[in-house]
Structures are given as structure tokens and as C-alpha cells.
Write a protein that holds these residues in place. Structure first.
Motif, PDB file in Angstrom:
ATOM      1  N   ASP A   1       0.987  -1.137   0.003  1.00 47.46           N
ATOM      2  CA  ASP A   1       0.038   0.008   0.170  1.00 47.46           C
ATOM      3  C   ASP A   1       0.953   1.292  -0.052  1.00 47.46           C
ATOM      4  O   ASP A   1       0.220   2.330  -0.136  1.00 47.46           O
ATOM      5  CB  ASP A   1      -1.003  -0.003   1.238  1.00 47.46           C
ATOM      6  CG  ASP A   1      -0.300  -0.161   2.568  1.00 47.46           C
ATOM      7  OD1 ASP A   1       0.890  -0.492   2.705  1.00 47.46           O
ATOM      8  OD2 ASP A   1      -0.974   0.446   3.396  1.00 47.46           O
TER       9      ASP A   1
ATOM     10  N   SER B   1      -1.841  -1.784  -4.868  1.00 47.91           N
ATOM     11  CA  SER B   1      -1.847  -1.197  -3.464  1.00 47.91           C
ATOM     12  C   SER B   1      -2.659  -1.788  -2.456  1.00 47.91           C
ATOM     13  O   SER B   1      -2.939  -1.128  -1.045  1.00 47.91           O
ATOM     14  CB  SER B   1      -2.379   0.425  -3.635  1.00 47.91           C
ATOM     15  OG  SER B   1      -1.704   1.167  -4.473  1.00 47.91           O
ATOM     16  N   ASN B   2      -3.609  -2.712  -2.819  1.00 48.95           N
ATOM     17  CA  ASN B   2      -4.282  -3.461  -1.985  1.00 48.95           C
ATOM     18  C   ASN B   2      -4.746  -5.082  -2.423  1.00 48.95           C
ATOM     19  O   ASN B   2      -4.159  -5.089  -3.473  1.00 48.95           O
ATOM     20  CB  ASN B   2      -5.511  -2.515  -1.746  1.00 48.95           C
ATOM     21  CG  ASN B   2      -6.452  -2.472  -2.801  1.00 48.95           C
ATOM     22  OD1 ASN B   2      -6.733  -3.440  -3.356  1.00 48.95           O
ATOM     23  ND2 ASN B   2      -6.707  -1.129  -2.831  1.00 48.95           N
TER      24      ASN B   2
ATOM     25  N   THR C   1      -0.505  -5.628   5.878  1.00 45.47           N
ATOM     26  CA  THR C   1      -1.405  -4.515   6.434  1.00 45.47           C
ATOM     27  C   THR C   1      -1.523  -3.718   5.315  1.00 45.47           C
ATOM     28  O   THR C   1      -0.880  -2.562   4.767  1.00 45.47           O
ATOM     29  CB  THR C   1      -0.667  -3.859   7.378  1.00 45.47           C
ATOM     30  OG1 THR C   1      -0.183  -4.849   8.410  1.00 45.47           O
ATOM     31  CG2 THR C   1      -1.592  -2.742   8.371  1.00 45.47           C
ATOM     32  N   MET C   2      -2.518  -3.701   4.670  1.00 41.92           N
ATOM     33  CA  MET C   2      -3.046  -2.798   3.596  1.00 41.92           C
ATOM     34  C   MET C   2      -4.753  -2.561   3.826  1.00 41.92           C
ATOM     35  O   MET C   2      -5.413  -3.594   4.293  1.00 41.92           O
ATOM     36  CB  MET C   2      -2.790  -3.625   2.144  1.00 41.92           C
ATOM     37  CG  MET C   2      -1.420  -3.900   1.891  1.00 41.92           C
ATOM     38  SD  MET C   2      -1.468  -4.715   0.339  1.00 41.92           S
ATOM     39  CE  MET C   2      -2.123  -6.203   0.458  1.00 41.92           C
ATOM     40  N   PRO C   3      -5.149  -1.345   3.125  1.00 40.91           N
ATOM     41  CA  PRO C   3      -6.582  -1.204   3.047  1.00 40.91           C
ATOM     42  C   PRO C   3      -7.384  -2.024   2.082  1.00 40.91           C
ATOM     43  O   PRO C   3      -6.677  -2.755   1.397  1.00 40.91           O
ATOM     44  CB  PRO C   3      -6.884   0.310   2.683  1.00 40.91           C
ATOM     45  CG  PRO C   3      -5.471   0.652   2.026  1.00 40.91           C
ATOM     46  CD  PRO C   3      -4.333  -0.323   2.618  1.00 40.91           C
ATOM     47  N   GLU C   4      -8.566  -2.007   2.209  1.00 42.27           N
ATOM     48  CA  GLU C   4      -9.660  -2.826   1.344  1.00 42.27           C
ATOM     49  C   GLU C   4      -9.393  -4.311   1.437  1.00 42.27           C
ATOM     50  O   GLU C   4     -10.295  -4.827   1.832  1.00 42.27           O
ATOM     51  CB  GLU C   4      -9.103  -2.337  -0.205  1.00 42.27           C
ATOM     52  CG  GLU C   4      -9.059  -1.039  -0.398  1.00 42.27           C
ATOM     53  CD  GLU C   4     -10.522  -0.439  -0.456  1.00 42.27           C
ATOM     54  OE1 GLU C   4     -11.562  -0.843  -0.557  1.00 42.27           O
ATOM     55  OE2 GLU C   4     -10.490   0.934  -0.098  1.00 42.27           O
TER      56      GLU C   4
ATOM     57  N   ASP D   1      -6.389  -7.316   2.993  1.00 37.58           N
ATOM     58  CA  ASP D   1      -5.298  -7.471   3.660  1.00 37.58           C
ATOM     59  C   ASP D   1      -4.328  -8.388   2.738  1.00 37.58           C
ATOM     60  O   ASP D   1      -4.960  -9.338   2.056  1.00 37.58           O
ATOM     61  CB  ASP D   1      -5.203  -7.755   5.173  1.00 37.58           C
ATOM     62  CG  ASP D   1      -5.850  -9.010   5.340  1.00 37.58           C
ATOM     63  OD1 ASP D   1      -5.248 -10.232   5.228  1.00 37.58           O
ATOM     64  OD2 ASP D   1      -7.032  -9.197   5.728  1.00 37.58           O
TER      65      ASP D   1
ATOM     66  N   CYS E   1      -5.703 -11.840   0.625  1.00 41.60           N
ATOM     67  CA  CYS E   1      -5.451 -11.945  -0.860  1.00 41.60           C
ATOM     68  C   CYS E   1      -4.848 -13.068  -1.175  1.00 41.60           C
ATOM     69  O   CYS E   1      -4.829 -13.653  -2.175  1.00 41.60           O
ATOM     70  CB  CYS E   1      -4.729 -10.615  -0.998  1.00 41.60           C
ATOM     71  SG  CYS E   1      -4.147 -10.384  -2.909  1.00 41.60           S
TER      72      CYS E   1
ATOM     73  N   VAL F   1      -3.802   0.269   9.738  1.00 42.87           N
ATOM     74  CA  VAL F   1      -3.004   0.843   8.557  1.00 42.87           C
ATOM     75  C   VAL F   1      -2.805   2.242   8.843  1.00 42.87           C
ATOM     76  O   VAL F   1      -3.463   2.798   9.906  1.00 42.87           O
ATOM     77  CB  VAL F   1      -4.050   0.913   7.252  1.00 42.87           C
ATOM     78  CG1 VAL F   1      -4.257  -0.614   6.790  1.00 42.87           C
ATOM     79  CG2 VAL F   1      -5.365   1.479   7.395  1.00 42.87           C
TER      80      VAL F   1
END
Lengths: 126, 155
Positions: free
Chosen positions: A10, A34-35, A56-59, A61, A65, B117
Motif C-alpha cells: 500500500d 496498493s491493496n 497490512t493494507m486497506p480494502e 489485507d 489476498c 493501516v
């Protein structure tokens, strides 16, 4: 033909840092995400051989994924690159199909060493 | 779950190790950690850009990494070789450092130390609120003549 690499993080700076560190490494960078949701779309489009994956990513993780990617393209080699430096998170990722795991902060040396190990290449610099 | 002062200071030592490790691994220049101090966070002046990570799980609170533009510019130049990063790059860098500093704490505190985040801001937003009943520890550091703060607040 070079193997195809997808970079998932991200942080745009981190994406570009990985790209710069691998400029002389024989991998074709086919995309950055980015996600987790963007990553899955790019996996379907490019079927990368190798993925570096933040957690650790938005939308969506990186662990979620990873599970999705293993269902779509199980042969891809996913290396987790994350700041979450506890052993349990690493084990969880490996159980879900990751082939490698390194902790941030990641510099050029630690990145290429981890990729050498992942791809079973002769160790860089030896 | 409440944190006593001894436990809090022990956790702060982990943050000092974490931020020191970041600069040591990612640059050729170690950071110098100055004397940490306890502070009323409402009176603390933040630097130009601040990355904030929320902490939940077995501890509740936040960690900030706050520095001026010149520190982030120099890091970005080292990492990706550009001289004129835009504001998005500077804020991205602030978020990424705070993420790594906080995430590395899990090596010692385990998976129940849950981090969010990054949230990044420029200056000090007027609506920035801090939880009450928190120990706030400010860890000042210097890296290549640039000053920064790691701010740890735990309930």
C-alpha cells in the motif's frame, strides 16, 4: 524469457523501492497494486510467476489476498514482505501458501537474498 | 486493559529499538536517540508530516512518527533516487515508517498487538483527538541532522 513479478504494497514509495532494488534482477515487473483487491485483478490479467506481498493494507489485507491468489493461480510464488514481525503471522502465511517471508525494513541486500532463496537461484554476490 | 508505568516504559524501549533498527537497516547512517520524555500530548508540537498507527488488542493506543519534509525527502532520495518528491510521496513515507516501527513491535509482543493501516496528516489537524488516561512518551531522535519524534500513547 524473464519471470513475471507483481509488487503488492500500500506504500507507493515501498513499491518503487522494490522496483529500484530489482532493476538488475532478471524479473519482468508486470504491475504494482496498493491493496489485495487490485492485486487479484492483476493476477488474473498477468498470471505472475512471483509476487511480493505486504500484509497490512486497506480494502483487503495480504493474508486474505494470498488465499484468493492460491485459489486462482496456485503455482505463483508469493513472498510476504511485512512489518508484522511475529512468528505466528509468518507461519500463518506459509500455511496459506506463501513460499517465503521477510520482515520490513527491507533493503536491497535482504530483498535479493530472499528472492534468490525463493527462486532457488545462485546466491547474489557469491 | 490498563498499562502500568513500568510496563509502558518497557514497551517504549521496544519502540526505541524498532526506530533505531529502521534507520540502521535502510540507510548508511544510524539515528541518535535523545532523552525520551513524558508529555501532555495536547501541548506537543508536531512536525510537518506525521504518520499515525492505531493500536488495539492487548494494548490500546497509538504511535506517531513525526518529522519535517527534509527528513522524508532525504529518505525518498536514498530509496528511489528522486530529488523532488511530491506531497503524496512525503505522506506515504511518513505512513510507511510508522507502519514498520509499530509492526516490528510484534516480534516481542505477539499477534495480539494489533496495528491499523497508517493514517497520515500534515501539520496538526484541529480535530485531532487523543484518548484520555494515556501515558504519552515522546522519543526524540536525530538522523543526519534532521529531528523527528516517535510518540507512543498507551492507555
Amino acid at each position: 524469457m524473464n519471470m513475471k513479478l507483481l509488487i503488492v504494497d500500500d506504500s507507493s514509495v515501498m513499491q518503487r523501492t522494490i522496483q529500484k532494488n530489482l532493476v538488475d534482477y532478471d524479473l519482468e515487473i508486470v504491475g504494482t497494486a496498493s491493496n489485495g483487491i487490485q492485486a487479484i485483478e492483476l493476477v488474473k490479467k498477468h498470471m505472475p510467476d512471483v509476487i511480493t506481498m505486504d500484509i497490512t493494507m486497506p480494502e483487503m489485507d495480504g493474508i486474505t489476498c494470498l488465499e484468493n491468489i492460491m485459489a486462482i493461480h496456485p503455482d505463483t510464488k508469493v513472498m510476504m514482505i511485512t512489518a508484522l514481525s511475529d512468528k505466528l503471522t509468518g507461519l500463518q502465511a506459509l500455511e496459506k501458501g506463501a513460499r517465503g517471508f521477510i520482515y520490513k525494513p527491507v533493503n536491497s541486500e535482504s530483498l535479493t537474498r530472499a528472492l534468490d532463496k525463493l527462486l532457488k537461484r545462485k546466491v547474489s554476490g557469491s | 486493559m490498563e498499562v502500568n508505568k513500568e510496563e509502558f516504559e518497557s514497551t517504549c524501549r521496544l519502540f526505541i529499538e524498532s526506530v533505531s533498527n529502521y534507520f540502521s537497516v535502510m540507510t548508511d547512517h544510524d539515528s541518535e536517540i535523545n532523552v525520551p520524555f513524558l508529555k501532555d500530548i495536547t501541548q506537543l508540537e508536531l512536525k510537518q508530516y506525521t504518520g499515525m498507527i492505531g493500536i488495539s488488542g492487548n494494548k490500546q493506543g497509538y504511535v506517531y512518527f513525526s518529522a519535517n519534509q527534509d527528513l522524508f525527502e532525504e529518505l525518498i532520495n536514498i530509496f528511489i533516487g528522486i530529488d523532488d518528491p511530491d506531497t503524496d510521496d512525503l505522506m506515504d513515507m511518513a505512513g510507511e515508517i510508522s507502519n514498520v516501527i509499530a509492526g516490528n513491535i510484534r516480534a516481542s509482543l505477539g499477534t495480539n498487538f494489533i496495528i491499523s493501516v497508517p493514517l497520515v496528516f500534515e501539520g496538526r489537524p484541529a480535530d485531532l483527538e487523543f484518548p484520555e488516561d494515556t501515558f504519552v512518551y515522546v522519543i526524540p531522535l536525530t538522523w543526519r541532522n534532521h529531528q523527528a519524534y516517535v510518540i507512543v500513547g498507551l492507555q
